[in-house]
Design a protein around this motif. Structure first.
Motif, PDB file in Angstrom:
ATOM      1  N   MET A 187       0.882  -1.257   0.049  1.00 25.43           N
ATOM      2  CA  MET A 187       0.112   0.024  -0.028  1.00 25.43           C
ATOM      3  C   MET A 187       0.805   1.172   0.145  1.00 25.43           C
ATOM      4  SD  MET A 187      -3.034  -1.188   2.696  1.00 25.43           S
ATOM      5  CE  MET A 187      -4.213   0.133   1.967  1.00 25.43           C
ATOM      6  N   ARG A 199      -8.646   3.473   0.475  1.00 27.40           N
ATOM      7  CA  ARG A 199      -7.515   2.362   0.778  1.00 27.40           C
ATOM      8  C   ARG A 199      -7.984   0.971   0.909  1.00 27.40           C
ATOM      9  NH1 ARG A 199      -2.606   3.947   4.560  1.00 27.40           N
ATOM     10  NH2 ARG A 199      -1.891   4.744   2.666  1.00 27.40           N
ATOM     11  N   ASP A 217      -5.208   3.221  -4.365  1.00 24.09           N
ATOM     12  CA  ASP A 217      -4.463   2.870  -3.090  1.00 24.09           C
ATOM     13  C   ASP A 217      -4.833   1.379  -2.605  1.00 24.09           C
ATOM     14  OD1 ASP A 217      -2.996   2.952  -0.579  1.00 24.09           O
ATOM     15  OD2 ASP A 217      -4.173   4.742   0.090  1.00 24.09           O
ATOM     16  N   GLU A 230      -2.170   1.972   9.471  1.00 20.74           N
ATOM     17  CA  GLU A 230      -2.592   2.173   8.092  1.00 20.74           C
ATOM     18  C   GLU A 230      -4.097   2.276   7.881  1.00 20.74           C
ATOM     19  OE1 GLU A 230      -0.537   2.263   5.572  1.00 20.74           O
ATOM     20  OE2 GLU A 230       1.293   1.621   6.673  1.00 20.74           O
ATOM     21  N   PRO A 262      -6.894   0.534   6.757  1.00 18.55           N
ATOM     22  CA  PRO A 262      -7.678   0.576   5.536  1.00 18.55           C
ATOM     23  C   PRO A 262      -9.159   0.430   5.664  1.00 18.55           C
ATOM     24  CG  PRO A 262      -7.048  -1.658   6.574  1.00 18.55           C
ATOM     25  CD  PRO A 262      -6.400  -0.345   7.508  1.00 18.55           C
TER      26      PRO A 262
END
Length: 344
Positions: A1, A35, A60, A84, A86
């Motif tokens: 990512m 994401r 992404d 992160e 997501p």
């Protein structure tokens, strides 16, 4: 990512963009800039999903490989999700292998897959992942299920003994997703693909699935000028094969068009014998010697054909025929043997 965290971005469309229909059908476009964590992004399935999402405008997409993030390590997984954040998760990571690997190493297939699934699903719940797709396997169904196999056959009979440990782990993942839906109301879903193959497959002589194993065996026999190739079993079991690029299309289709408790089969709706499969591979590879069968070796499940009607009702069908798909896969195999990127 890649890229930074995007505060306030929503993976799912706004309410005005979502319409519902019977049997779990929805029309919910995903934000192309959200994401997307593809767990197992370096593997056969994960890499295909990443390629397809990129082609469809997602900006992404991806995730660390197993060398960077061991999904069996709970603390590491939770720390990664916290950093992160997501918005969408496709859980394609798994310990996989062919009939010999499953039969001889059931402990690893059960333990590793349970830990991967529990860690990723728990971390996704903790950090509020809005949309998640868990990928199971057609081996979750009973060994002697009525053919073609409908989703309702789950948990109605005994499993195939040669891969029951892997199947139990995948069934546990399905039940965990269903539990999250019931308890937390999140629109998480499950898909059950049939036997997969394609670029990025594992061609190991002992640990691969049947189709890449046949490709390797016939390729090496052709190069060596071997007069015969001996394959496992009787060649009579019937199997259904799906190119991984078709599965990748199905994943996005389901993420945007399905929201219900039950798993969805992903397959072609057609099958053939292992013997017929071997004949196709031999022709594609150009092997002209004799093909023999070692009946002392196990056949596995006698037939495993999925009923894909639930997915077809959502407007999806497979596009890549077996001969075309084998030719594509063999071309990839030959090209990448020289670069050392083939898993064998």
């Amino acid at each position: 990512m890649h890229g930074g965290v995007h505060p306030g971005r929503m993976a799912l469309a706004t309410a005005s963009d979502v319409t519902a229909a019977p049997h779990g059908e929805v029309h919910r476009l995903l934000d192309r800039s959200a994401r997307v964590f593809v767990a197992g992004s370096r593997g056969l399935v994960g890499s295909a999903v990443c390629r397809h999402l990129a082609r469809k405008g997602f900006t992404d997409v991806g995730g660390p490989g197993s060398a960077q993030l061991d999904l069996r390590e709970r603390r590491a997984v939770f720390e990664w999700f916290a950093a992160e954040r997501p918005h969408v998760v496709v859980l394609a990571a798994a310990r996989v292998g062919g009939i010999r690997a499953n039969a001889t190493r059931p402990t690893e297939f059960l333990s590793d897959n349970l830990r991967i699934q529990i860690n990723v699903l728990d971390a996704a719940l903790r950090h509020g992942v809005e949309r998640l797709l868990f990928l199971g396997s057609s081996c979750i169904y009973p060994k002697f299920a009525d053919q073609p196999i409908r989703e309702e056959a789950l948990l109605t009979g005994a499993l195939e003994p040669t891969n029951d440990a892997y199947a139990i782990a995948k069934i546990a993942g399905i039940l965990q997703v269903q539990a999250v839906r019931r308890q937390h109301g999140l629109p998480w879903i499950c898909a059950m693909p049939t036997n997969l193959y394609g670029p990025g497959d594992n061609f190991h002589p002992e640990h691969s699935h049947v189709l890449p194993s046949l490709i390797r065996r016939f390729h090496e026999a052709r190069l060596a000028g071997a007069p015969r190739v001996v394959n496992w079993g009787t060649g009579t079991p019937r199997r259904e094969f799906l190119h991984v690029d078709d599965l990748a299309r199905a994943c996005l289709h389901l993420l945007e068009r399905y929201d219900a408790d039950g798993p969805v089969n992903v397959g072609t709706g057609t099958d053939l014998t292992i013997r017929e499969t071997a004949e196709i591979v031999a022709r594609v590879v150009g092997y002209r010697g004799a093909v023999e069968w070692d009946a002392s070796q196990p056949d596995g499940t006698p037939r495993k054909l999925l009923d894909p009607s639930r997915l077809a009702a959502l407007g999806w069908t497979s596009r890549i025929g077996l001969r075309e798909g084998v030719a594509r896969t063999y071309a990839w195999y030959v090209e990448n043997l020289a670069t050392g990127t083939v898993r064998h």
